[in-house]
Design an enzyme around this catalytic site. Sequence first.
Site, short mmCIF file in Angstrom:
data_model
loop_
_atom_site.label_atom_id
_atom_site.label_comp_id
_atom_site.label_asym_id
_atom_site.label_seq_id
_atom_site.Cartn_x
_atom_site.Cartn_y
_atom_site.Cartn_z
N ARG A 1 -16.63 4.09 6.10
CA ARG A 1 -15.74 3.32 5.25
C ARG A 1 -14.61 3.07 6.06
NH1 ARG A 1 -10.59 3.81 2.59
NH2 ARG A 1 -10.78 2.70 0.61
N TYR B 1 -27.85 9.15 5.26
CA TYR B 1 -28.21 7.96 5.80
C TYR B 1 -27.18 7.88 7.13
CZ TYR B 1 -24.35 6.01 2.94
OH TYR B 1 -23.07 5.84 2.39
N GLU C 1 0.89 -1.21 -0.17
CA GLU C 1 -0.02 0.02 0.00
C GLU C 1 0.77 1.30 0.07
OE1 GLU C 1 -3.38 1.00 -0.12
OE2 GLU C 1 -2.55 3.16 0.06
N ASP D 1 -12.06 -1.19 -8.33
CA ASP D 1 -11.97 -0.12 -9.00
C ASP D 1 -10.83 -0.16 -10.19
OD1 ASP D 1 -14.17 1.06 -7.73
OD2 ASP D 1 -13.11 2.86 -6.92
C1 FAD Z 1 -19.51 9.40 -3.34
C2 FAD Z 1 -19.30 7.92 -3.58
C3 FAD Z 1 -20.15 7.15 -2.74
C4 FAD Z 1 -19.92 5.79 -2.72
N1 FAD Z 1 -20.76 4.81 -1.90
C5 FAD Z 1 -20.38 3.73 -2.09
C6 FAD Z 1 -21.48 2.74 -1.38
O1 FAD Z 1 -22.56 3.49 -0.71
N2 FAD Z 1 -21.35 1.26 -1.39
C7 FAD Z 1 -20.42 0.87 -2.13
O2 FAD Z 1 -20.13 -0.32 -2.17
N3 FAD Z 1 -19.45 1.53 -2.72
C8 FAD Z 1 -19.35 2.96 -2.92
N4 FAD Z 1 -18.67 3.80 -3.41
C9 FAD Z 1 -17.48 3.28 -4.15
C10 FAD Z 1 -16.28 2.91 -3.40
O3 FAD Z 1 -15.76 3.72 -2.28
C11 FAD Z 1 -15.21 2.45 -4.00
O4 FAD Z 1 -15.74 1.77 -5.36
C12 FAD Z 1 -14.32 1.32 -3.40
O5 FAD Z 1 -13.63 2.03 -2.39
C13 FAD Z 1 -13.01 0.69 -4.22
O6 FAD Z 1 -12.36 -0.20 -3.65
P1 FAD Z 1 -10.88 -0.40 -4.35
O7 FAD Z 1 -10.18 -1.59 -3.17
O8 FAD Z 1 -11.01 -0.94 -5.53
O9 FAD Z 1 -10.27 0.85 -4.31
P2 FAD Z 1 -9.82 1.79 -3.20
O10 FAD Z 1 -10.41 1.34 -1.92
O11 FAD Z 1 -9.85 3.03 -3.66
O12 FAD Z 1 -8.30 1.28 -2.97
C14 FAD Z 1 -7.15 1.71 -3.55
C15 FAD Z 1 -6.18 1.44 -2.75
O13 FAD Z 1 -4.63 1.55 -3.64
C16 FAD Z 1 -3.67 2.22 -3.08
N5 FAD Z 1 -3.01 2.66 -4.27
C17 FAD Z 1 -3.34 3.15 -5.26
N6 FAD Z 1 -2.34 3.26 -6.31
C18 FAD Z 1 -1.07 2.78 -5.59
C19 FAD Z 1 0.18 2.40 -6.11
N7 FAD Z 1 0.62 2.63 -7.10
N8 FAD Z 1 0.77 1.43 -5.13
C20 FAD Z 1 0.28 1.13 -3.83
N9 FAD Z 1 -0.95 1.47 -3.67
C21 FAD Z 1 -1.72 2.11 -4.25
C22 FAD Z 1 -4.64 3.52 -2.68
O14 FAD Z 1 -3.82 4.47 -1.74
C23 FAD Z 1 -5.80 2.75 -1.90
O15 FAD Z 1 -5.73 2.49 -0.69
C24 FAD Z 1 -18.57 5.21 -3.47
C25 FAD Z 1 -17.84 6.14 -4.17
C26 FAD Z 1 -18.24 7.37 -4.04
C27 FAD Z 1 -17.21 8.34 -4.75
#
Ligand code: FAD
Length: 401
Positions: free
Chosen positions: A108, A213, A34, A291
């Site tokens: 979160r 909420y 991370e 994502d």
């Molecule tokens: C307004 C809003 C509301 C939302 N509400 C909801 C909801 O109600 N329910 C729901 O399910 N989802 C919701 N989401 C979506 C959700 O927050 C994301 O889809 C989710 O966090 C994605 O998880 P992830 O692990 O793919 O990415 P992230 O949680 O973004 O994690 C990515 C991680 O990778 C790390 N990283 C990035 N680049 C590098 C690198 N080069 N080297 C090492 N580490 C790196 C970052 O620091 C981060 O810790 C919402 C999003 C938004 C914008």
Amino acid sequence: MQRRLRVGIIGGGIGGAALAGALAQRGIEARLYERAPAFGQVGAGIQMTPNAVKVIRALGQWEALRDASFLPAAIVGRNWRTARVMFRTPLRDECPKLYGAEFFHVHRADLHRILVGLLPENAATLGARCTGIRQERGVAVASFEDGREAEADVIVGADGIHSTVRRDLFGEAPPRFTGNMCWRAVVPVDGPVDFVSPDSSFWMGPNGHVVTYYVRGGRAVNIVAVLETKDWVQESWNVPSSRAELTAGYAGWHENLQTLFSRTDAVFKWGLFDRDPMAAWSVGRVTLLGDAAHPMLPFLSQGAAMAIEDAYVLADRLAAEADPTVALRAYEALRRPRTARVQLESRERGRTYHLASPIAQLRRDVSYWFRSLINPHRSGIQTNWVYSYDATAAPPLREAA
Ligand SMILES: Cc1cc2nc3c(=O)[nH]c(=O)nc-3n(C[C@H](O)[C@H](O)[C@H](O)COP(=O)(O)OP(=O)(O)OC[C@H]3O[C@@H](n4cnc5c(N)ncnc54)[C@H](O)[C@@H]3O)c2cc1C
């Protein structure tokens, strides 16, 4: 004797932490990298829908999630100006019966803490920013900003919407600005207050919507306030905004929202980006998750939920298949159709929620009302197909969802 599989995970957000936990549960060695120097209190509220709660339960964390969450009574659609109820989809009593799990609201940071708690000791390396990936002689290698390298049998890019791993596999292609921005704030309260109902409240208005909420067992209210905009806004958890900017965006909206907005302190703004579904997520021994693979608009509240489902299915396939490249192909085959549908439907929902013409709004509202007469779960945001899916079931059942 065959050597144990080693999995490298780039990114310790929601999906990366869930994957590390699911792999540990199956006795597979995982190392998580991370870029942040610490796992912190990042973010705001997240709706954890029944499909995601089923996975959290399979990871043994249902009680921890329940203790950190708020159980909403219903999803309630309201008119932006009058608060007239357009639809009411019961959740608290119905979700366990209909979908086999609850619908929770959680902060979160609480969800992330619960998932990070699944990591074995010393499995995470913090302050490790990945700068590139290469594959050679049957292994994958990640390089980091400080010159370090890490080798693994499989590397998973769980590094979010601006994924470095994705760029290395498939080339530079920035995500698409969707023309929507949102403000996010969390307002501490002593317990439920009369101007915020104990629901997931969807306030629909011209060119925008607001969702409110409770989180943290009812001791805080989460605000997600979405507005269409012509101006580009950065995608980040921490671009500061202000109460004044938030309030100005919603002049004329209902007084309950104005009261809530007047109590905000730290307000953040966020550009909403997504991508079209990808034709592939994996190359050789490297794949994507969350994502990094399928960024989506938050209009079905599924980004984190999809990342958690991905994590469970990927761990399951890696445990089941002797050849990791076969496992990655099976993972994609199971996950790409579902996540693509959620991505595209999330986009479509924006159009329905933000109708500007009063005639179009009336037509939508009558249709909501009519459908709720037949079945409340067929009204409103219509997510039965999302919530009924069970990523923890055997593969053929998953595909039938
Ligand atoms: C307004 C809003 C509301 C939302 N509400 C909801 C909801 O109600 N329910 C729901 O399910 N989802 C919701 N989401 C979506 C959700 O927050 C994301 O889809 C989710 O966090 C994605 O998880 P992830 O692990 O793919 O990415 P992230 O949680 O973004 O994690 C990515 C991680 O990778 C790390 N990283 C990035 N680049 C590098 C690198 N080069 N080297 C090492 N580490 C790196 C970052 O620091 C981060 O810790 C919402 C999003 C938004 C914008």
